[in-house]
Design a protein around this motif. Structure first.
Motif: not given
Length: 139
Positions: A96-98, A62
């Motif tokens: 998938s990093l926020r 994330t």
């Protein structure tokens, strides 16, 4: 381009970070080695010579922090930095990093081309900064 940390010319990397980089001038070799071992590392090579480098500190799910990005002076202005960032942004573990952050004093235009923007709400961020001179025992 390579993600193989064993291929990194550690002398070139150390010398640049220790002698040239405004953010790490004076850094001990042992900390450079520790950083390499605990990060995703990206090197750009001309033949076998390391000409650019970046590393990403991340949980691989994330959050990520892009740091120690540089292109040796004699190779700047030829798209090497853009190619390096492009490769980082395509890494499968960073999809998938926020939140993907970095700190720069002089390369805002480069990073903006890849979607980085100034922090929207800086009041939410906090930091603890230790002066480099006290960390690395620089005069």
């Amino acid at each position: 381009m390579s993600k193989d940390r064993n291929r990194i010319d550690r002398e070139v990397l150390y010398r640049f970070l220790h002698d040239e980089a405004y953010w790490s001038r004076g850094i001990p070799r042992s900390l450079v080695e520790q950083a390499i071992e605990n990060s995703l590392c990206f090197g750009v090579y001309q033949r076998e010579t390391l000409i650019a480098f970046a590393r990403v500190v991340s949980d691989l799910a994330t959050f990520a922090y892009l740091t120690d990005m540089f292109v040796l002076p004699e190779y700047r202005g030829h798209g090497v930095g853009k190619a390096l960032i492009r490769s980082i942004m395509k890494h499968p573990h960073l999809q998938s990093l926020r939140r993907f952050v970095l700190v720069t004093s002089d390369a805002h235009g480069l990073y903006e081309q890849f979607g980085f923007r100034p922090i929207q709400d800086p009041g939410k961020y906090m930091e603890m900064v230790t002066p480099v001179a006290s960390l690395y025992e620089i005069d």
